[in-house]
Write an enzyme that holds these catalytic residues in place. Sequence first.
Site, short mmCIF file in Angstrom:
data_model
loop_
_atom_site.label_atom_id
_atom_site.label_comp_id
_atom_site.label_asym_id
_atom_site.label_seq_id
_atom_site.Cartn_x
_atom_site.Cartn_y
_atom_site.Cartn_z
N CYS A 95 0.05 4.29 1.88
CA CYS A 95 0.31 4.00 3.84
C CYS A 95 1.19 3.95 3.91
O CYS A 95 1.64 4.27 5.06
CB CYS A 95 -0.72 2.47 4.02
SG CYS A 95 -2.44 1.61 3.57
N ASP A 96 2.64 3.98 3.47
CA ASP A 96 3.78 4.02 3.22
C ASP A 96 4.79 4.31 2.70
O ASP A 96 5.88 4.58 3.29
CB ASP A 96 3.70 2.14 3.55
CG ASP A 96 3.14 1.02 5.05
OD1 ASP A 96 2.57 1.57 5.56
OD2 ASP A 96 3.12 0.07 4.03
N CYS A 135 0.77 -1.63 0.21
CA CYS A 135 0.03 0.52 0.00
C CYS A 135 0.85 1.68 -0.07
O CYS A 135 1.37 1.56 1.58
CB CYS A 135 -1.26 -0.05 1.32
SG CYS A 135 -1.94 1.25 1.75
#
Length: 336
Positions: free
Chosen positions: A136-137, A133
């Site tokens: 997300c990261d 993701c």
Amino acid sequence: MRDIIIIGSGPAGFTAAIYAARAELKPLLIASSVEIGGELMNTTEVENFPGFPEGIMGPDLMGKMQAQAERFGTEVVYDDVVELDVDGPVKRVKLGNGGEHEAKAIIFATGSAYRKLGLPEEERLSGHGLSWCATCDGFFFREKTIAVVGGGDSAMEEATFLTRFADKVYVIHRRDSLKASKIMQQRAFDNPKIEFVWNAAVDAIHGDTAVTGVTLRDTVSGEVSALDLDGLFVAIGNDPRTHLVHGKLDLTPEGTIAVDGRSSRTSVPGVFAAGDVIDPIYRQAVTAAGSGTVAALDAEHYLAALEDTSGDPSAASAEAAEVDELVAVDLADAAR
């Protein structure tokens, strides 16, 4: 017999449980015997969930959601659903231990699973330089060299997004042409930070405590090479966990559960769906949580209408849908 059973223990499931429990519906949440907490249990620091300005570890976030749901009276069962019967006014859920539960309504929030490369290092390095993701990261890879595996729209979107942070983004694809749409391809081709590695498959991921590189195999010649990296993003698709409802609920062409508009109502009265299992696009913890809210409210309206229609699920579903439509009209009028 219970009012409501929630299947799934990710952000959608636990948020639905919080709302249902506060409405005194005394929900039973079936959390699975293995993957309790959903994909966030495999995530390290979460910095984009509202309310946590310093960030929070994925397992800690799910632990807080569970505690909140249980505080209001949610009962959590750690087992796997092996069979569903959603026909008729009484819904039946059979568990792996042989137990069976009945309810007037079900919220299906089993999420989706990222497709993996099938390499032994994936479990060990997940959250330590290996991610599925970018939104997300990606923030953790400022001024780093990273790679994205895949050739579809999601891979091009991930790679383009990651160039906001990384100095260099390789796109590793096992063929010599992309499956992505032309506009997504061109966007990636035009980005000076992106370099394509064609006809290449990842045979191994290196690193003791964090990703340090990969071994690539040329899919045409078989030649093996090494590529040094600070991070690896896998973008080869994801699969909604819908195996329990095949042949029972209508699905979309993408394989997600079909729902009525922005609601959580499925093709079967009394069965609602929420989270990634209905969302082929966004797949974020916060959107899943919002979807769980919708499902709980829809289920609450359905159960109230069920009492007014002498237990007729179809009539209750229609009446609840009418109530939801009237509420939407009122909100739209108020916003003008």
